[in-house]
Motif scaffolding. Sequence first.
Motif, short mmCIF file in Angstrom:
data_model
loop_
_atom_site.label_atom_id
_atom_site.label_comp_id
_atom_site.label_asym_id
_atom_site.label_seq_id
_atom_site.Cartn_x
_atom_site.Cartn_y
_atom_site.Cartn_z
N VAL A 173 0.70 11.39 4.98
CA VAL A 173 0.80 11.02 3.57
C VAL A 173 1.97 10.06 3.40
N LEU A 174 1.68 8.86 2.89
CA LEU A 174 2.71 7.86 2.64
C LEU A 174 2.99 7.82 1.14
N LEU A 175 4.19 8.22 0.75
CA LEU A 175 4.57 8.24 -0.67
C LEU A 175 5.37 6.99 -0.99
N SER A 176 4.97 6.33 -2.06
CA SER A 176 5.52 5.03 -2.40
C SER A 176 5.88 4.99 -3.88
N ASP A 177 6.39 3.83 -4.33
CA ASP A 177 6.63 3.65 -5.77
C ASP A 177 5.42 3.00 -6.44
N VAL A 178 4.33 2.83 -5.67
CA VAL A 178 3.06 2.33 -6.20
C VAL A 178 2.01 3.42 -6.04
N ASP A 179 1.11 3.54 -7.02
CA ASP A 179 0.20 4.69 -7.04
C ASP A 179 -0.96 4.59 -6.06
N ALA A 180 -1.20 3.39 -5.49
CA ALA A 180 -2.33 3.22 -4.56
C ALA A 180 -2.24 1.82 -3.95
N LEU A 181 -3.18 1.53 -3.08
CA LEU A 181 -3.30 0.18 -2.52
C LEU A 181 -4.14 -0.67 -3.46
N TYR A 182 -3.68 -1.90 -3.72
CA TYR A 182 -4.41 -2.85 -4.54
C TYR A 182 -4.73 -4.09 -3.70
N ASP A 183 -5.71 -4.86 -4.14
CA ASP A 183 -6.07 -6.05 -3.37
C ASP A 183 -5.13 -7.22 -3.62
N GLY A 184 -4.14 -7.02 -4.47
CA GLY A 184 -3.11 -8.00 -4.76
C GLY A 184 -1.92 -7.31 -5.38
N ASN A 185 -0.98 -8.08 -5.87
CA ASN A 185 0.19 -7.49 -6.53
C ASN A 185 -0.26 -6.71 -7.75
N PRO A 186 -0.02 -5.37 -7.80
CA PRO A 186 -0.52 -4.56 -8.93
C PRO A 186 0.10 -4.91 -10.27
N SER A 187 1.22 -5.65 -10.26
CA SER A 187 1.84 -6.04 -11.52
C SER A 187 1.17 -7.26 -12.15
N ARG A 188 0.25 -7.87 -11.41
CA ARG A 188 -0.43 -9.06 -11.92
C ARG A 188 -1.82 -8.73 -12.43
N PRO A 189 -2.27 -9.40 -13.47
CA PRO A 189 -3.60 -9.13 -14.03
C PRO A 189 -4.70 -9.38 -13.00
N GLY A 190 -5.70 -8.53 -13.04
CA GLY A 190 -6.85 -8.71 -12.16
C GLY A 190 -6.77 -8.00 -10.83
N ALA A 191 -5.62 -7.41 -10.50
CA ALA A 191 -5.50 -6.69 -9.23
C ALA A 191 -6.38 -5.44 -9.26
N GLN A 192 -7.19 -5.27 -8.23
CA GLN A 192 -8.14 -4.16 -8.17
C GLN A 192 -7.62 -3.03 -7.27
#
Length: 369
Positions: A173-192
């Motif tokens: 289990v890898l715990l991060s400050d991001v809730d999951a893997l996204y296909d791009g930067n999660p702070s940018r619109p459109g990231a899936q």
Amino acid sequence: MSATRSKVAAARRIVVKVGSSSLTTAEGGLDPARLDALVDALAARRTAGSQVVLVSSGAIASGLAPLGISKRPRDLATQQASASVGQLVLGHAYVSSFARYGLRVGQVLLTSDDVVRRSHYRNAQRTLSRLLALGVVPVVNENDTVATEEIRFGDNDRLAALVAYLVGADALVLLSDVDALYDGNPSRPGAQRITEVLDHSDVAHVQADAGGSDIGTGGMTTKLASARLASAAGVPVLLAAATDAASALGPADVGTAFATGGRRLTPRRFWLAYAADPRGKLQLDDGAVKAVVDRRRSLLAAGITSVTGEFEAGDVVELTNLQGDVVARGVVAFDATELPMLIGHSSPDLAPEHRREVVHADDLVPLRH
């Protein structure tokens, strides 16, 4: 719930990795509330009957505030000094927090030498196994106090994947400050958001962020590489937010799950593929690549087109195709000074003492490329 998530939830031995940014404040000091919340989740998993190994970053970050340093230093000497102070701060915090549940903690500090050298690898394996048998929660970290640029893991994400295999973990289990893997930067619109990764092709399009935080070294790139490494070696992986640690260590449907890529490698083959430090490269022609990768045959001198690096017989080398892609790793049977006069020649054309495999099939591991 997916099969991968079910395996993580049911794992009897689990490795959990947490990063610096999930344990410290924005100013760089250790955050007791965050650390206690993590320990609460780990202790609950222990109570449920699982053995837990924690790979924790945070030593350098924990030493910044006591030393009056405002941000992560760039020079190695100050990083090492911060780690020296921070290891005690972090270790004491874990001892105190786990003691609330009557659990003992053992600190294990590693450099990359402890993994790339076969004898050290086995020593680390025995130590961790014994700690678990004694009911201790091992807390593993890179030994930043003595690590140099040449022997650093570079981040604890790769270390966590190596430790997961080292201890025979059922899940990582890898715990991060991001809730999951996204296909791009999660702070940018459109990231899936990607919830399940069944094959490496599912993440081939991902544009991961290579940078870490101001107080950490990792980023999503290193976490993705760690997840791919562990899953390819037969260890299922869950990537989730540290704030969701209780859910990630339970049956809840959070984060991104990485399915395993096949049968788990033997310890020696895993060491060859992912832990050993290659000393050189042998470039192969197309026929030799097919023989080594597809038919799992030994490598002969006739199939080698070039040799680079300084190595001796018994060292680990990378095998590449004509395009330079690494297709396998193996233990070479000749010194680098011997091979140039042998390559391209069939065995009958060689002197009797040279009529042997350059890399024997038993000492060779094909890799994805």
